[in-house]
Structures are given as C-alpha cells and as structure tokens.
Design an enzyme around this catalytic site. Structure first.
Site, PDB file in Angstrom:
ATOM      1  N   ASN A  68       0.769  -1.630  -0.004  1.00 11.32           N
ATOM      2  CA  ASN A  68      -0.109  -0.254   0.051  1.00 11.32           C
ATOM      3  C   ASN A  68       1.012   1.180   0.133  1.00 11.32           C
ATOM      4  O   ASN A  68       0.558   2.171  -0.463  1.00 11.32           O
ATOM      5  CB  ASN A  68      -1.141  -0.032   1.562  1.00 11.32           C
ATOM      6  CG  ASN A  68      -2.442  -0.022   0.785  1.00 11.32           C
ATOM      7  OD1 ASN A  68      -2.974  -0.125  -0.141  1.00 11.32           O
ATOM      8  ND2 ASN A  68      -3.206   0.140   1.994  1.00 11.32           N
ATOM      9  N   LYS A  75      14.002 -13.870 -34.294  1.00 13.78           N
ATOM     10  CA  LYS A  75      13.061 -12.334 -34.510  1.00 13.78           C
ATOM     11  C   LYS A  75      12.942 -12.891 -36.255  1.00 13.78           C
ATOM     12  O   LYS A  75      13.120 -13.655 -36.989  1.00 13.78           O
ATOM     13  CB  LYS A  75      13.837 -12.040 -34.827  1.00 13.78           C
ATOM     14  CG  LYS A  75      14.719 -11.288 -33.962  1.00 13.78           C
ATOM     15  CD  LYS A  75      13.942 -10.751 -32.587  1.00 13.78           C
ATOM     16  CE  LYS A  75      14.578 -10.181 -30.870  1.00 13.78           C
ATOM     17  NZ  LYS A  75      13.955  -9.867 -30.450  1.00 13.78           N
ATOM     18  N   LYS A  90      15.329 -19.310 -28.321  1.00 14.71           N
ATOM     19  CA  LYS A  90      14.342 -19.258 -27.289  1.00 14.71           C
ATOM     20  C   LYS A  90      13.285 -17.858 -28.256  1.00 14.71           C
ATOM     21  O   LYS A  90      13.502 -17.096 -29.434  1.00 14.71           O
ATOM     22  CB  LYS A  90      14.841 -18.119 -26.574  1.00 14.71           C
ATOM     23  CG  LYS A  90      14.770 -16.258 -26.529  1.00 14.71           C
ATOM     24  CD  LYS A  90      15.788 -15.867 -24.810  1.00 14.71           C
ATOM     25  CE  LYS A  90      14.328 -15.549 -24.682  1.00 14.71           C
ATOM     26  NZ  LYS A  90      13.247 -14.411 -24.566  1.00 14.71           N
ATOM     27  N   HIS A 141      11.679 -14.101 -18.493  1.00 20.52           N
ATOM     28  CA  HIS A 141      11.906 -13.044 -19.347  1.00 20.52           C
ATOM     29  C   HIS A 141      11.146 -12.082 -18.171  1.00 20.52           C
ATOM     30  O   HIS A 141      10.404 -12.231 -17.700  1.00 20.52           O
ATOM     31  CB  HIS A 141      11.400 -13.044 -20.437  1.00 20.52           C
ATOM     32  CG  HIS A 141      11.697 -12.028 -20.951  1.00 20.52           C
ATOM     33  ND1 HIS A 141      11.196 -10.842 -20.922  1.00 20.52           N
ATOM     34  CD2 HIS A 141      12.494 -11.842 -22.312  1.00 20.52           C
ATOM     35  CE1 HIS A 141      11.688 -10.008 -22.240  1.00 20.52           C
ATOM     36  NE2 HIS A 141      12.164 -10.677 -22.802  1.00 20.52           N
ATOM     37  N   ARG A 142      11.936 -10.702 -17.948  1.00 21.98           N
ATOM     38  CA  ARG A 142      11.388  -9.760 -16.700  1.00 21.98           C
ATOM     39  C   ARG A 142      10.680  -9.386 -17.638  1.00 21.98           C
ATOM     40  O   ARG A 142      10.837  -7.740 -17.449  1.00 21.98           O
ATOM     41  CB  ARG A 142      12.708  -9.284 -16.746  1.00 21.98           C
ATOM     42  CG  ARG A 142      13.696  -8.258 -17.458  1.00 21.98           C
ATOM     43  CD  ARG A 142      14.345  -8.058 -16.753  1.00 21.98           C
ATOM     44  NE  ARG A 142      16.238  -7.278 -17.854  1.00 21.98           N
ATOM     45  CZ  ARG A 142      16.263  -6.825 -17.218  1.00 21.98           C
ATOM     46  NH1 ARG A 142      16.910  -5.745 -16.322  1.00 21.98           N
ATOM     47  NH2 ARG A 142      17.455  -5.195 -18.011  1.00 21.98           N
TER      48      ARG A 142
END
Length: 488
Positions: free
Chosen positions: A127, A179, A205, A297-298
């Site tokens: 909080n 990619k 990955k 993965h962040r």
C-alpha cells in the site's frame, strides 16, 4: 446517567492515546534500534512531500508497510505491537539529490509468511507506494535474513548443474531470440532455431510475447522447435536447447504446456515476469521436480524499475527471483540498446551469482547478505548486442552469463547460420585471449580482426555493425560515483 462524548473520550485516553498522531511518535521511528540478525531490512529512497519532515516520512513508510493505519486503533493492545511495528532507524540524505533520503527500515521476521514472495511483497510494496506523505518512493535494496531464505527452494537447477547438463564450461553460453518475434509460422520458426543452433549457438529462445497466437499455436511451435533442436544437436554433437515459453492465461494451461515441452524432450522452459510471483514460484517448483531449466524473461520490469526516484530497483527483483527459484533472468547488457549503467549492472550480476553479498554502495548494495546456500541464478544479456562487442561483454559481464544475440544473429546478411558462427568464433577467440593472459578488453578489436581473417561470417558482422553503439546516459545510475556509458 449517560456519559457525554467528552467524558467517554477522556476515559479511553487513560487506557491508550487515541486519534491521529505522528508516525514518528507512534514507535515507527527509533534511531536507537539495534538490528537483529533475524530482521528483514529494507532500504527505501524517499522523496517527502514539500513541508514533510524526512523523519516523519520515514516513519510513515515504516508504519504503512507494517502495522499502522491512519489513526490509532485500540486493537493494537491485543498484539505485541512494539515487536510488530516496523522501525525506521536511519535516514541519510541522497548524495546526488538534496530532496531525497535513504531510509533504513527493520521488520520483525514474524510479519512474513515463510516461503512466500507474494506475502513478502504485499507488505513491503503493498500500500505504501500510494501514500500521500511521500512524493515518490523507491525500494532500493533488501537484506533477507538467513532463516527466511531457508524457507525458499532457490533456483530449480542452478549454474553448476546447468553447465554439467550441457557439458559447457569456462565461457559464456550463447543464445538468440527468434526474430521477428511475432508472425512466423511454426515451420519457419523451427527453421530459425535449427539454423542458429547448427551455426554454433547453445540456445534459441521464444520472446516474451510469443505464447499461442493465431499465426502459430504453441503445440505446433514446440514440435517444430524440438525438431530443429534435435537435428542441430545430432549434427554438432553438442547438447542444444530452445526456451519454450509456457506463459499462458491460467496455471492449468501453463502446466499443460510445460508437460508437453517435457514430453517432446526440451531441457528448458520459459516464463514471463508478468505471470506474477505466485505463478513464478509454482513453475519453479515444477521445474525442479521435473529436472527442467527455468528461464525468466523480465517482461514489464522497466515499468517500475527504471525510474530513479520511484518504483523498485531491479536488484530487489533479482533477489526475489533467486529466492523464487528461476535459473535464468535477463539482467542487462551494459553495451546494448536497453538501460544499463556498468556499475549498477555489475551489482545485479553479483546479486544473482555470489554466495554472499558485501556492502558496495557504488553498486547499490547497501547490506551484507548470506544467500544461505541457495543456488545461483544465471544472468542473461540481450538487446542490441553483436559480435563486435564481445570483448566488452566478457569484460563487464564475466563468463557466467548467457549472451543472447537476436538481431546480431538473424540480421547477418549471409543468413542465420552465418550469424551464429560469427558469434561463436568471436566468443571463442576472446575466451582464448583471456586464458592466455592477454589484455582482451583493450586488445579486443584487434583480436576480433585477427579471428575474422579465418572466418568470413565474422568479418561480415564486424563490417556491418562496426559503427553501432547505444551511447545514451543511463536513467538509473550510481548515487556514489560517476560512470560514463560503456561505449564512450
């Protein structure tokens, strides 16, 4: 005869002091407090509202992150309130920001459920970040006590066991993110994996937002990816892998995908930070029980970790994730396209890899902390890196790291396999120079040029990306020393 309101209040005040009183006077500020080994310690960067005394702001943070509410409540008398109140015990001005203060707070260990990141964070960051008395608030560091760490399993596999499973030692591991991250069919996706692994990488990955979209459902991706992994492993004689992202809408679906990944022979699965702390711990337990490496993965972390005056420093996230049990976590590149001050990044890597932390203020490490034999989490460097930076990557990040070249592999003009080969040759040339005792950091460009004489793909990579650098001043820099960007 009925008592008046004033009389009732007078009688109550004989029993306890009621009403709204300053947090510092309620016991949440104690400069004489002697910290116990079992205390949970937190270091906050506090920016008080104009006119708010720093001591009162510190006490307010301690109160609102432990037992306090906006007014005194008589039910405090039913608890060991003197024990359970958090104590702000030290306030230091931030050297680089006159309106900010480093606040040290101690919490009794009994305030936290054992083995629960969710409960720990519900108190420490629950909080208090919306509290009006502070203009901004950032959790900079924590000391997790030894006894509390012992209630967590730590990384499912750990660096040593992972290297033994892969039979790869003495160098960084090499990876690549497929990619484009979105839009490929399953068959084309598997082809990218095969080409990258065959060219010399250890891992391919999934990216953070590849789950199960209409253009490629997860089951198709897993099957085509593992076909590529198996073919590349057979051709190279090396253990290979590809992080299969099992992130999904529900835990039941995460389990289903993880089980299928195991059935088709994957050695590693992947999750995203956005699934939440409880889900991360749950998947870490599954990974340990099923002998799987767990990559995190962040995704989303910069929404609260990047700004210097508000949020959570990534070193704290690193500590929580090592406790939670992930084997890999993205932790910065220094030289890439993403945020990364060299000294601060070194602190992140030390947090993930060292068995014991010492105070190092330039790195942002404010506390000594013994990791209680929890395994190491392997840092991952990705985002805008290429073969021409190999000497810098080895210098800044060391050998216990996964170097992930996405565009730096797949963007190679001679193809994916050539891009992978360029990275592998560059890495092995730099590791050899290091092992020979050469000054590989300063001699790095020449070492790469020499290696490229016998490797056309490396020469092409050096020619293509030789002028690429991301020389931006980091947002999150050390408060105690000045550091230039790594490429300057």
């Amino acid at each position: 005869m009925a008592q008046s309101v004033q009389e009732r209040t007078r009688l109550k005040n004989k029993r306890y002091e009621s009403g709204v009183i300053p947090y510092a006077k309620m016991g949440y500020w104690n400069p004489n407090y002697v910290v116990k080994d079992s205390d949970m310690l937190a270091l906050f960067r506090v920016t008080p509202q104009p006119g708010v005394d720093p001591i009162e702001a510190a006490a307010a943070v301690a109160g609102e992150s432990s037992t306090a509410t906006w007014t005194v409540v008589w039910t405090d008398l039913l608890t060991a309130c003197d024990v359970y109140r958090a104590k702000a015990y030290r306030v230091d001005p931030v050297p680089t920001a006159p309106d900010q203060y480093f606040v040290y707070i101690a919490y009794d260990i009994d305030l936290f459920e054992e083995g629960s990141i969710a409960n720990l964070t519900a108190s420490i960051i629950g909080n208090v970040f919306g509290f009006k008395a502070v203009k901004a608030l950032r959790l900079e560091d924590m000391r997790i006590p030894f006894s509390y760490l012992k209630t967590f399993q730590g990384p499912a596999t750990g660096v040593i066991v992972e290297r033994e499973r892969l039979n790869k030692f003495g160098r960084p591991l090499l990876g690549c993110t497929v990619k484009p991250k979105l839009g490929l069919s399953g068959k084309n996706y598997g082809r990218v994996v095969y080409e990258g692994l065959k060219g010399g990488l250890d891992f391919l990955k999934d990216d953070e937002n590849i789950n199960s979209q209409p253009f490629m459902r997860w089951r198709d991706r897993y099957l085509y990816v593992m076909e590529g992994v198996n073919r590349a492993a057979a051709a190279s004689g090396e253990v290979k892998g590809s992080y299969l992202n099992v992130t999904a809408a529900t835990m039941e679906e995460c389990y289903k995908r993880a089980e299928f990944a195991k059935e088709v022979g994957s050695v590693i699965i992947m999750i995203d930070l956005v699934i939440g702390y409880t889900a991360i711990q749950t998947m870490a337990i599954w990974a340990r029980e099923n002998n799987m490496i767990l990559h995190l993965h962040r995704a989303g972390n910069s929404t609260y970790s990047r700004q210097k005056n508000h949020g959570i420093n990534f070193r704290v996230i690193s500590k929580w994730m090592r406790m939670a049990g992930v084997d890999h976590i993205h932790a910065g590149t220094v030289v890439g396209k993403l945020e990364g001050d060299p000294i601060i990044i070194k602190g992140f890597y030390n947090t993930l890899l060292l068995p014991k932390l010492e105070v190092n203020l330039p790195q942002g490490l404010f506390f000594e902390m013994d990791w209680a034999s929890l395994r190491k989490t392997l840092p991952v460097a990705s985002g805008g890196i290429h073969a021409g930076q190999m000497h810098q990557l080895l210098h800044y990040l060391g050998e216990d790291v996964v170097l992930q070249f996405g565009g730096g592999t797949i963007g190679h003009p001679d193809g994916i396999q050539a891009g992978a080969t360029a990275n592998r040759v560059a890495l092995e040339a730099m590791v050899l120079a290091r092992n020979e005792g050469r000054d590989y950091f300063n001699e790095g460009p020449q070492i790469l040029r020499d290696a490229a004489k016998n490797c056309g793909p490396l020469q092409t990579a050096l020619d293509l990306w030789k002028d690429i650098a991301f020389n931006y001043t980091s947002t999150d820099t050390s408060d105690f020393v000045e550091t230039p960007t790594a490429n300057v």
